[in-house]
Design a protein around this motif. Structure first.
Motif, mmCIF file in Angstrom:
data_model
loop_
_atom_site.group_PDB
_atom_site.id
_atom_site.type_symbol
_atom_site.label_atom_id
_atom_site.label_comp_id
_atom_site.label_asym_id
_atom_site.label_seq_id
_atom_site.Cartn_x
_atom_site.Cartn_y
_atom_site.Cartn_z
ATOM 1 N N LEU A 186 33.916 -1.853 -34.236
ATOM 2 C CA LEU A 186 33.506 -2.970 -33.377
ATOM 3 C C LEU A 186 33.004 -2.476 -32.021
ATOM 4 O O LEU A 186 32.065 -3.046 -31.448
ATOM 5 N N GLU A 187 33.609 -1.426 -31.505
ATOM 6 C CA GLU A 187 33.128 -0.847 -30.242
ATOM 7 C C GLU A 187 31.736 -0.254 -30.417
ATOM 8 O O GLU A 187 30.900 -0.319 -29.510
ATOM 9 N N ALA A 188 31.478 0.316 -31.607
ATOM 10 C CA ALA A 188 30.128 0.830 -31.907
ATOM 11 C C ALA A 188 29.124 -0.316 -31.951
ATOM 12 O O ALA A 188 27.975 -0.170 -31.524
ATOM 13 N N ALA A 189 29.558 -1.466 -32.474
ATOM 14 C CA ALA A 189 28.677 -2.640 -32.505
ATOM 15 C C ALA A 189 28.304 -3.065 -31.097
ATOM 16 O O ALA A 189 27.139 -3.382 -30.817
ATOM 17 N N ILE A 190 29.289 -3.063 -30.194
ATOM 18 C CA ILE A 190 29.019 -3.434 -28.802
ATOM 19 C C ILE A 190 28.034 -2.454 -28.168
ATOM 20 O O ILE A 190 27.123 -2.836 -27.436
ATOM 21 N N ALA A 191 28.194 -1.173 -28.484
ATOM 22 C CA ALA A 191 27.341 -0.134 -27.879
ATOM 23 C C ALA A 191 25.940 -0.101 -28.484
ATOM 24 O O ALA A 191 24.950 0.108 -27.768
ATOM 25 N N ASN A 192 25.828 -0.322 -29.812
ATOM 26 C CA ASN A 192 24.558 -0.072 -30.506
ATOM 27 C C ASN A 192 23.742 -1.315 -30.839
ATOM 28 O O ASN A 192 22.533 -1.222 -31.007
ATOM 29 N N VAL A 193 24.402 -2.457 -30.961
ATOM 30 C CA VAL A 193 23.706 -3.624 -31.511
ATOM 31 C C VAL A 193 23.589 -4.769 -30.514
ATOM 32 O O VAL A 193 22.528 -5.354 -30.327
ATOM 33 N N ILE A 194 24.713 -5.106 -29.893
ATOM 34 C CA ILE A 194 24.740 -6.306 -29.051
ATOM 35 C C ILE A 194 24.058 -6.007 -27.724
ATOM 36 O O ILE A 194 24.479 -5.145 -26.961
ATOM 37 N N ASP A 195 23.002 -6.761 -27.443
ATOM 38 C CA ASP A 195 22.249 -6.547 -26.211
ATOM 39 C C ASP A 195 21.931 -7.919 -25.607
ATOM 40 O O ASP A 195 20.924 -8.535 -25.916
ATOM 41 N N GLY A 196 22.823 -8.383 -24.747
ATOM 42 C CA GLY A 196 22.590 -9.664 -24.094
ATOM 43 C C GLY A 196 22.920 -10.874 -24.946
ATOM 44 O O GLY A 196 22.680 -12.008 -24.531
ATOM 45 N N ASP A 197 23.465 -10.663 -26.142
ATOM 46 C CA ASP A 197 23.828 -11.777 -27.014
ATOM 47 C C ASP A 197 25.306 -12.106 -26.789
ATOM 48 O O ASP A 197 26.193 -11.547 -27.422
ATOM 49 N N ASP A 198 25.572 -13.047 -25.878
ATOM 50 C CA ASP A 198 26.951 -13.369 -25.514
ATOM 51 C C ASP A 198 27.731 -13.952 -26.677
ATOM 52 O O ASP A 198 28.950 -13.733 -26.791
ATOM 53 N N LYS A 199 27.055 -14.696 -27.540
ATOM 54 C CA LYS A 199 27.754 -15.297 -28.677
ATOM 55 C C LYS A 199 28.290 -14.212 -29.611
ATOM 56 O O LYS A 199 29.460 -14.247 -30.027
ATOM 57 N N ALA A 200 27.444 -13.242 -29.938
ATOM 58 C CA ALA A 200 27.867 -12.135 -30.809
ATOM 59 C C ALA A 200 28.937 -11.297 -30.126
ATOM 60 O O ALA A 200 29.919 -10.882 -30.756
ATOM 61 N N LEU A 201 28.766 -11.057 -28.825
ATOM 62 C CA LEU A 201 29.746 -10.260 -28.090
ATOM 63 C C LEU A 201 31.103 -10.959 -28.066
ATOM 64 O O LEU A 201 32.145 -10.328 -28.236
ATOM 65 N N GLY A 202 31.071 -12.271 -27.882
ATOM 66 C CA GLY A 202 32.319 -13.042 -27.890
ATOM 67 C C GLY A 202 33.017 -12.966 -29.235
ATOM 68 O O GLY A 202 34.245 -12.822 -29.297
#
Length: 494
Positions: free
Chosen positions: A284-300
């Motif tokens: 999940l930390e890799a997802a935050i680093a590699n995928v989520i870019d400004g998408d607050d819904k996905a980050l939440g």
């Protein structure tokens, strides 16, 4: 308009040439003068609409187009145009009304592209407003008039409409038709298997998914769904095989820095299921680093998942930290409000804030059994010797139990009944909770049953409480025997 030198004709010529010179405001003055004498002059309304659009006076432009629509009630083009304008302005109901008028107009000689676009727009609008039957009728009309180069999409949309309407057999018919055009379309095969599963035709659902997997062995989503069906029919080894295959595929995708957030989330869930919490967190930390870019819904969503994993690991500080971050991004996230509130209640800290968080979750989702349970449990924890608050706790927990038969809710109800002195009711609730857990365990062998720390903790607590009641009853029974014995002895002495 007569060419007899009248004022109207002069005004028209002047206005028209001012339009050609792009002097829109000046043109409007002369064209509006004409309408005073000829209020139904369609051509003038048309020119005025163009001028008003050019000077960004949309309301005035639309008013003139609406007048043309009144003058030409059976004209496809004007209703189609007005519908598009309403749609662009966010006036959904107005758009539907105009598309309906266009649909009922004479369409001979109209470009098929415009007709197709209008019908697609109308069907889409019906779908947004839940008018399932109307949407289905429009899609059938598109097919009947052969207005699409991709009938697979129409049949797929029809299938989804029938799924939403719980008309599963009709949905299957449409997905089967879609499959004839595109045999290996993943969404079509996915929904077709879903429909077979809904009808409990598990063999057909399994065959559908296996067929697709043979075509695309790396289709992890299809494998996950296949594993779920295998579990349902108690083919546990096959279920575990498909999950393991999915795990390998997803690890490969994620290590290659996949850009699909679903792959990180699903891999994390599979790792957590295997008890590999640290790897689940790393994913999940890799997802935050590699995928989520400004998408607050996905980050939440990802941070909420992290909070759950930390909870399973008893890492209390990180549970709070992740949930606070979720609420910082989205204060109205009802799941995070309830989770954090319940967690504080469990820990016996920030109790006033905990109640506020849970109440906010309930204000956003008032019929959620879990949230009602949280509030009832909070009142119970705060009650101590306050009988009134204990009654409030009982009321909320009974309300929660009306929405869901959940062992944790039953466990909490048992605690409240016990505190109020209703031991038999408490015992009944706790026994019902244990029975529910036992029923769920029958569905899968113990080595495949994934149990959360929270579930195990709740179950162990209830078992201890049942033993406590048994012990208390034994003590009471012993007292009664002693007292009875004493009376008998005394009687003999006297």
């Amino acid at each position: 308009m007569p060419h007899n030198g009248t004022g109207s004709y002069v005004d028209f010529c002047t206005g028209f040439y001012l339009m050609l010179d792009h002097r829109w405001e000046d043109a409007i003055v002369f064209l509006e003068k004409i309408l005073q004498e000829n209020p139904d002059a369609e051509r003038i309304h048309n020119h005025l609409a163009s001028c008003y659009f050019q000077v960004d006076k949309k309301e005035e432009a639309i008013r003139h187009i609406e007048k043309i629509a009144q003058l030409k009630p059976d004209d496809f083009s004007i209703h189609y145009t007005l519908g598009n304008i309403y749609a662009s302005e966010g006036n959904e109901m107005g758009a539907i009304s105009e598309y309906e008028r266009a649909n009922s107009s004479e369409m001979d000689g109209i470009d098929k592209g415009f007709v197709s676009d209008m019908l697609h727009r109308l069907a889409s609008s019906y779908m947004k407003h839940g008018e399932i039957e109307n949407a289905a009728n429009i899609y059938h009309k598109i097919l009947d008039l052969k207005l699409t180069d991709e009938p697979v999409k129409i049949h797929y949309n029809l299938g989804q409409i029938y799924v939403d309407a719980k008309r599963v057999k009709e949905a299957i018919e449409e997905f089967v038709k879609a499959k004839k055009y595109r045999p290996h379309a993943e969404p079509v095969c996915f929904y077709l298997a879903l429909c077979y599963e809904e009808l409990k035709k598990y063999d057909k659902a399994i065959a559908e998914l296996k067929s697709f997997i043979e075509y695309d062995p790396d289709a992890w989503l299809m494998r996950i769904n296949l594993s779920n069906i295998y579990e349902r029919v108690k083919q546990y080894e096959n279920a575990e095989f498909e999950r393991n295959k999915s795990l390998v595929i997803l690890e490969s995708r994620v290590s290659g820095e996949s850009k699909d957030i679903r792959e990180y989330i699903t891999l994390s869930q599979l790792l957590q299921r295997k008890g590999k919490e640290k790897k689940a967190i790393e994913t999940l930390e890799a997802a935050i680093a590699n995928v989520i870019d400004g998408d607050d819904k996905a980050l939440g969503e990802v941070r909420f998942m992290l909070a759950n994993i930390y909870y399973e690991m008893n890492d209390h500080n990180n549970v709070i930290d992740e949930l606070e971050k979720v609420l910082e991004m989205d204060p109205d996230n009802h799941q995070a409000n309830n989770f954090l509130g319940y967690f504080f209640i469990e820990q016996g800290v920030q109790l006033d804030r905990a109640v506020g968080l849970i109440k906010k979750a309930l204000s956003l989702n008032p019929e959620n059994a879990a949230y009602l349970d949280s509030l009832g449990w909070a009142y119970y924890k705060l009650a101590k010797k306050d009988d009134e608050m204990m009654e409030q706790a009982l009321q909320k927990l009974i309300e929660a139990s009306n929405y869901a038969q959940d062992p944790e809710i039953m466990g909490h109800l048992g605690d409240v009944y016990f505190s109020l002195g209703f031991w038999e009711k408490a015992k009944s609730q706790w026994e019902n909770a244990i029975d529910l857990w036992k029923e769920s365990e029958v569905e899968a062998p113990p080595h495949l049953k994934y149990k959360t720390v929270r579930e195990l903790k709740a179950k162990r607590s209830i078992q201890n409480k049942l033993q406590k009641i048994r012990n208390l009853k034994m003590v009471e029974s012993s007292k009664e025997k002693v007292e009875t014995g004493e009376r008998v002895v005394r009687n003999h002495v006297h």
